[in-house]
Design a protein around this motif. Structure first.
Motif, PDB file in Angstrom:
ATOM      1  N   MET A  72      28.695  41.988  32.231  1.00  0.00           N
ATOM      2  CA  MET A  72      28.952  42.854  31.070  1.00  0.00           C
ATOM      3  C   MET A  72      30.176  42.368  30.282  1.00  0.00           C
ATOM      4  O   MET A  72      30.184  42.419  29.045  1.00  0.00           O
ATOM      5  CB  MET A  72      29.160  44.301  31.511  1.00  0.00           C
ATOM      6  N   ALA A  73      31.196  41.909  30.991  1.00  0.00           N
ATOM      7  CA  ALA A  73      32.396  41.409  30.308  1.00  0.00           C
ATOM      8  C   ALA A  73      32.067  40.180  29.475  1.00  0.00           C
ATOM      9  O   ALA A  73      32.508  40.072  28.318  1.00  0.00           O
ATOM     10  CB  ALA A  73      33.479  41.084  31.334  1.00  0.00           C
ATOM     11  N   LEU A  74      31.309  39.259  30.053  1.00  0.00           N
ATOM     12  CA  LEU A  74      30.947  38.053  29.304  1.00  0.00           C
ATOM     13  C   LEU A  74      30.063  38.381  28.104  1.00  0.00           C
ATOM     14  O   LEU A  74      30.212  37.789  27.030  1.00  0.00           O
ATOM     15  CB  LEU A  74      30.273  37.049  30.231  1.00  0.00           C
ATOM     16  N   MET A  75      29.147  39.341  28.276  1.00  0.00           N
ATOM     17  CA  MET A  75      28.311  39.754  27.141  1.00  0.00           C
ATOM     18  C   MET A  75      29.160  40.375  26.038  1.00  0.00           C
ATOM     19  O   MET A  75      28.934  40.115  24.854  1.00  0.00           O
ATOM     20  CB  MET A  75      27.244  40.756  27.603  1.00  0.00           C
ATOM     21  N   ALA A  76      30.125  41.213  26.424  1.00  0.00           N
ATOM     22  CA  ALA A  76      30.979  41.861  25.419  1.00  0.00           C
ATOM     23  C   ALA A  76      31.885  40.848  24.730  1.00  0.00           C
ATOM     24  O   ALA A  76      32.193  40.999  23.539  1.00  0.00           O
ATOM     25  CB  ALA A  76      31.809  42.960  26.070  1.00  0.00           C
ATOM     26  N   LEU A  77      32.306  39.845  25.442  1.00  0.00           N
ATOM     27  CA  LEU A  77      33.178  38.825  24.841  1.00  0.00           C
ATOM     28  C   LEU A  77      32.406  37.872  23.939  1.00  0.00           C
ATOM     29  O   LEU A  77      32.880  37.496  22.869  1.00  0.00           O
ATOM     30  CB  LEU A  77      33.903  38.040  25.939  1.00  0.00           C
ATOM     31  N   VAL A  78      31.212  37.486  24.361  1.00  0.00           N
ATOM     32  CA  VAL A  78      30.462  36.472  23.625  1.00  0.00           C
ATOM     33  C   VAL A  78      29.534  37.090  22.573  1.00  0.00           C
ATOM     34  O   VAL A  78      29.431  36.585  21.449  1.00  0.00           O
ATOM     35  CB  VAL A  78      29.658  35.587  24.608  1.00  0.00           C
ATOM     36  N   LEU A 121      38.778  44.168  35.334  1.00  0.00           N
ATOM     37  CA  LEU A 121      38.219  44.964  36.435  1.00  0.00           C
ATOM     38  C   LEU A 121      37.325  44.110  37.333  1.00  0.00           C
ATOM     39  O   LEU A 121      37.289  44.312  38.548  1.00  0.00           O
ATOM     40  CB  LEU A 121      37.433  46.154  35.889  1.00  0.00           C
ATOM     41  N   ALA A 122      36.612  43.162  36.733  1.00  0.00           N
ATOM     42  CA  ALA A 122      35.768  42.274  37.534  1.00  0.00           C
ATOM     43  C   ALA A 122      36.616  41.434  38.487  1.00  0.00           C
ATOM     44  O   ALA A 122      36.236  41.217  39.647  1.00  0.00           O
ATOM     45  CB  ALA A 122      34.944  41.363  36.622  1.00  0.00           C
ATOM     46  N   LEU A 123      37.777  40.989  38.021  1.00  0.00           N
ATOM     47  CA  LEU A 123      38.668  40.227  38.905  1.00  0.00           C
ATOM     48  C   LEU A 123      39.156  41.092  40.070  1.00  0.00           C
ATOM     49  O   LEU A 123      39.287  40.611  41.202  1.00  0.00           O
ATOM     50  CB  LEU A 123      39.846  39.675  38.114  1.00  0.00           C
ATOM     51  N   ILE A 124      39.422  42.357  39.799  1.00  0.00           N
ATOM     52  CA  ILE A 124      39.803  43.276  40.878  1.00  0.00           C
ATOM     53  C   ILE A 124      38.654  43.428  41.873  1.00  0.00           C
ATOM     54  O   ILE A 124      38.868  43.449  43.091  1.00  0.00           O
ATOM     55  CB  ILE A 124      40.227  44.647  40.292  1.00  0.00           C
TER      56      ILE A 124
END
Length: 189
Positions: free
Chosen positions: A76-82, A113-116
């Motif tokens: 989700m983070a990568l989708m939101a960033l890209v 949050l993904a890194l956590i």
């Protein structure tokens, strides 16, 4: 008076004197079995105890849940960033009229949050796993509230947004259940 010179002192090497070492270990109380049947190699390990006793008893599926969460947060983070515009359109079924920087900031927060989550996956410490689950639960609760308020302001209820809300409630319940079970004290037998 003339005194006799003493013979040179001979240093005793207790490291090589097996009988002396065994006597010393016997006096210290190490090397033998204790009441629990454990053999301690040193007084320190005897005082601190065996770390296996303090191992975290994890609920079934906890590591799998954290892995699924870590992967989902990363995707989700990568989708939101890209692809910020496409992510907004999928959820709210309308085009993003303003700048996409807010969605990208959301992606950056999700990546944090993904890194956590990834860190929580590889740790054995109960406190770190609990904080990982708690941060995940807080995220799901805040996202549920923000999405609900946004949908009320917009005045529409797209199917994707309703599905997102229901999934966040489900994920929140599962995460809090793991958090609760991890925090419980084990029953004494």
């Amino acid at each position: 008076m003339a005194s006799k010179p003493h013979p040179p002192l001979m240093k005793k090497h207790s490291q090589t004197d097996l009988v002396s070492r065994l006597k010393t270990r016997k006096i210290l109380g190490v090397g033998g079995e204790d009441d629990d049947g454990e053999v301690h190699r040193s007084k320190i390990s005897q005082m601190l105890g065996n770390e296996i006793k303090f191992a975290v008893r994890e609920p079934i599926g906890l590591r799998v849940w954290i892995l699924i969460s870590a992967v989902a947060f990363t995707v989700m983070a990568l989708m939101a960033l890209v692809f910020p515009n496409q992510l907004y359109e999928v959820v709210f079924e309308e085009e993003l009229s303003t700048t996409s920087i807010s969605i990208r900031l959301y992606g950056g927060a999700l990546l944090s949050l993904a890194l956590i989550m990834w860190n929580g996956l590889y740790t054995a410490e109960k406190v770190i796993i609990q904080w990982t689950l708690l941060s995940e639960a807080c995220y799901f609760a805040v996202q549920f509230l923000v999405t609900s308020i946004t949908l009320v302001e917009i005045g529409t209820m797209p199917n994707a947004a309703v599905l997102l809300l229901l999934s966040r409630v489900l994920f929140l319940v599962v995460t809090l259940a793991y958090y609760y079970h991890l925090g419980r004290r084990p029953k004494k037998i």
